[in-house]
Scaffold this active site. Structure first.
Site, PDB file in Angstrom:
ATOM      1  N   GLU A 151       0.809  -1.212   0.000  1.00  0.00           N
ATOM      2  CA  GLU A 151       0.000   0.000   0.000  1.00  0.00           C
ATOM      3  C   GLU A 151       0.848   1.271   0.000  1.00  0.00           C
ATOM      4  OE1 GLU A 151      -4.167  -1.437   1.888  1.00  0.00           O
ATOM      5  OE2 GLU A 151      -2.603  -0.965   3.352  1.00  0.00           O
ATOM      6  N   HIS A 196      -2.436   5.103   7.587  1.00  0.00           N
ATOM      7  CA  HIS A 196      -3.538   4.278   7.079  1.00  0.00           C
ATOM      8  C   HIS A 196      -3.845   3.209   8.120  1.00  0.00           C
ATOM      9  CE1 HIS A 196      -6.000   1.534   4.909  1.00  0.00           C
ATOM     10  NE2 HIS A 196      -5.047   0.618   4.769  1.00  0.00           N
ATOM     11  N   HIS A 223      -6.939   0.272   9.884  1.00  0.00           N
ATOM     12  CA  HIS A 223      -8.169  -0.507   9.818  1.00  0.00           C
ATOM     13  C   HIS A 223      -8.822  -0.475  11.203  1.00  0.00           C
ATOM     14  CE1 HIS A 223      -6.173  -3.205   6.485  1.00  0.00           C
ATOM     15  NE2 HIS A 223      -6.192  -1.922   6.164  1.00  0.00           N
ATOM     16  N   TYR A 227     -14.609  19.006  17.510  1.00  0.00           N
ATOM     17  CA  TYR A 227     -13.277  18.416  17.344  1.00  0.00           C
ATOM     18  C   TYR A 227     -13.151  17.665  16.024  1.00  0.00           C
ATOM     19  CZ  TYR A 227     -13.407  19.768  22.157  1.00  0.00           C
ATOM     20  OH  TYR A 227     -13.561  20.519  23.295  1.00  0.00           O
ATOM     21  N   HIS A 247     -12.606  -0.829   3.762  1.00  0.00           N
ATOM     22  CA  HIS A 247     -11.162  -0.928   3.939  1.00  0.00           C
ATOM     23  C   HIS A 247     -10.660  -0.234   5.207  1.00  0.00           C
ATOM     24  CE1 HIS A 247      -7.037  -0.735   1.637  1.00  0.00           C
ATOM     25  NE2 HIS A 247      -6.882  -0.980   2.926  1.00  0.00           N
TER      26      HIS A 247
END
Length: 220
Positions: A84, A103, A105, A130, A170
């Protein structure tokens, strides 16, 4: 008058930034935001990108065992990079002032990414100031298999207008000028997604359009 020599890649890969990458990754892992070997993190140094290796838990990264790729996501040196890395490179191309990409999950944000009927321009409601201050908005990029060039192209397009992106089915992708800002935005997305699921179908007070505009003008 002679010009200064171009810094070598070795000079540009500062130990401090590698250590910051490892430290930030451990914080996110310990918070439960990167189960197993999921998720990746990077820092841009000049035209080079230092990124977490493939198949490695974010909580067990080593500053001496990271990967280096270029702005196309192509391998330069170090350990084998995550597949990735092309996503990270795409963000840096779109946002040259941002130096860190995260990145993840994380559970609630990833659950959000699997829902139908979300606003593709902003997947989350303005539930708190926020969220607006740290995230702004969260556009959705359609599903592509991890590592696909089509995904990187879609991310590069979306990143021109937003530093935070929800990848369908994802997870999340966030960029910022510093590790602290990228980490704060990532954590805020997860916190707001958790609020979203906790509130469920109950009637909800959200920030007004005017309140959102005022916050964006002041903090974005």
């Amino acid at each position: 008058m002679t010009s200064s020599p171009k810094p070598s890649r070795r000079t540009m890969n500062s130990e401090e930034e590698r250590l910051q990458l490892v430290s930030t990754a451990r914080i996110l892992h310990d918070a439960g935001y990167s189960p197993g070997t999921s998720g990746n993190i990077s820092v841009r140094i000049g035209d080079d990108i230092i990124v977490s290796p493939t198949g490695t838990r974010l909580g067990s990264l080593n500053a001496d065992n990271l990967s280096m790729v270029d702005l196309n996501g192509d391998y330069i040196s170090g350990s084998k990079p995550t597949k990735e890395s092309v996503m990270h490179a795409a963000v840096y191309r779109a946002r040259p002032l941002d130096r860190v990409v995260i990145h993840l999950h994380s559970p609630f944000a990833t659950a959000l990414s699997c829902l139908k009927g979300l606003n593709s321009n902003d997947a989350l409601l303005p539930l708190t100031p926020y969220y607006i201050m740290r995230v702004g908005r969260l556009p959705i990029v359609p599903y592509f298999a991890p590592g696909e060039k089509s995904l990187a192209a879609a991310i590069e397009h979306a990143a021109h207008d937003s530093h935070a992106i929800l990848l369908a089915n994802h997870g999340t992708l966030v960029s910022a000028p510093t590790f602290e800002d990228a980490c704060a935005a990532t954590e805020e997305i997860e916190a707001t997604a958790r609020l979203f699921f906790t509130i469920g179908e109950r009637a909800t007070n959200t920030l007004t359009a005017r309140q959102v505009i005022e916050l964006l003008a002041k903090f974005q």
